[in-house]
Enzyme design. Structure first.
Site, PDB file in Angstrom:
ATOM      1  N   CYS A 128       0.845  -1.244   0.038  1.00 43.61           N
ATOM      2  CA  CYS A 128       0.033   0.034   0.128  1.00 43.61           C
ATOM      3  C   CYS A 128       0.690   1.334  -0.010  1.00 43.61           C
ATOM      4  O   CYS A 128       0.335   2.342  -0.327  1.00 43.61           O
ATOM      5  CB  CYS A 128      -0.940  -0.068   1.080  1.00 43.61           C
ATOM      6  N   HIS A 147      -2.799   6.951   2.780  1.00 40.35           N
ATOM      7  CA  HIS A 147      -3.344   5.657   2.292  1.00 40.35           C
ATOM      8  C   HIS A 147      -4.713   5.505   3.125  1.00 40.35           C
ATOM      9  O   HIS A 147      -4.780   5.663   4.189  1.00 40.35           O
ATOM     10  CB  HIS A 147      -2.338   4.644   2.656  1.00 40.35           C
ATOM     11  N   ASN A 158     -10.379   0.144   0.916  1.00 44.33           N
ATOM     12  CA  ASN A 158      -8.695   0.097   0.797  1.00 44.33           C
ATOM     13  C   ASN A 158      -8.442  -0.626  -0.430  1.00 44.33           C
ATOM     14  O   ASN A 158      -8.595  -1.683  -0.647  1.00 44.33           O
ATOM     15  CB  ASN A 158      -8.228  -0.906   1.919  1.00 44.33           C
TER      16      ASN A 158
END
Length: 328
Positions: free
Chosen positions: A112, A254, A284
């Site tokens: 990520c 993020h 996500n």
């Protein structure tokens, strides 16, 4: 000249996976998902779509507002933890689809954190050599639906698919990408992983039967890592820029989940209006979440010239990265 972000684009699939469906898959109440994560929807790519296809859609969106710039692109970086195939790189599939033959093209896997890693690498390459042309594409693209264990409520409630793209190029002095920090703590690599499918653990029938080809995450220590490491790396990048937290206009984090973002915002004593979110509607999206959130923030309230923006992420590895930029 300094290098900055000249344009942004994004793409999410049309298929919506809401909390009612997550409730059926993982045998949990819808209210539990919303209360625990703050996520209400996420998107899944349909059968036959690859990670590079999502990336191509995001770049197409970007280039629709920057016609003709393709001839100046000499570098294509794709940040992904869910590549089209083990080899070659997903970036070469994207390069081919865009007709950018002979440009440099490679993948970055920092999970990520990958987009911020890729952004830092691209800025350094463009700044140091004319060999890569005057412009670069950095794309975060992930299809976590392809590795989800739909019975694991801890992960299936969080992740979705998507892609976001940034066009990098020259900007005047005083603007563009400034200080960046990247770190990794490999001793914690087992906290976020797909155990089987590589050389360490081949994907045998036994491994598949045990579900070791699917994504696994140890949520509590990952949260602890994020709460410890993000403030540290953000502070370092801001200090390297000669700025303070108060000087940053917007923070693009993020999009791990809404609840974690709320905690980070509180820990850093930030005004929530300075912290755009997309996790509630897209979940996500891995390496895609920062460029998706940047583009959505730009659409809702356009970035102003001179606006200072901080990008920060944590990802599997464990990795973390932060970059400070001044919008042009």
């Amino acid at each position: 000249m300094p290098v900055g972000i000249l344009g942004l684009g994004f793409h999410v699939p049309e298929v919506i996976v809401d909390n009612a469906l997550i409730s059926q898959w993982a045998d949990v109440p819808e209210e539990w998902v919303a209360r625990r994560t703050g996520i209400y929807e996420r998107r899944y790519a349909p059968a036959g779509v690859a990670t590079s296809d999502l990336a191509h859609e995001a770049v197409t969106d970007l280039l629709s507002r920057a016609p003709g710039v393709e001839r100046d692109i000499g570098l294509v970086i794709v940040a992904t933890a869910t590549p089209d195939q083990p080899q070659p790189a997903t970036a070469v599939a994207l390069q081919s689809a865009l007709g950018l033959e002979a440009s440099a093209a490679f993948d970055v896997n920092a999970v990520c954190s990958g987009f911020v890693y890729g952004l830092t690498i691209a800025a350094a390459l463009l700044s140091s050599s004319a060999a890569y042309g005057s412009h670069a594409l950095v794309v975060g693209s992930d299809m976590f639906s392809s590795v989800m264990d739909r019975g694991d409520r801890r992960t299936v409630s969080l992740f979705g698919d998507g892609a976001g793209a940034a066009l990098l190029g020259p900007v005047p002095d005083g603007y563009g990408i400034g200080a960046s920090r990247m770190v990794a703590h490999g001793s914690l690599r087992s906290l976020v992983e797909v155990p089987a499918g590589g050389t360490r653990k081949p994907l045998t029938p036994e491994a598949r039967a045990a579900g070791e080809h699917l994504f696994k995450m140890d949520g509590r220590p990952v949260t602890e890592y994020a709460l410890r490491t993000l403030p540290e790396i953000i502070g370092a990048a801001v200090a390297d820029s000669g700025l303070s937290i108060e000087d940053i206009d917007r923070f693009i984090f993020h999009q791990a989940n809404v609840r974690l973002l709320e905690r980070i915002t509180s820990e850093l004593k930030l005004d929530p209006d300075r912290v755009p979110m997309t996790a509630d509607e897209y979940g996500n999206t891995g390496a895609a979440s920062i460029p998706i959130t940047m583009r959505k923030a730009q659409m809702r309230r356009p970035f102003q010239r001179g606006e200072r923006i901080l990008l920060a992420a944590v990802g599997g590895g464990m990795t973390a990265a932060a970059t400070v930029l001044t919008w042009f």
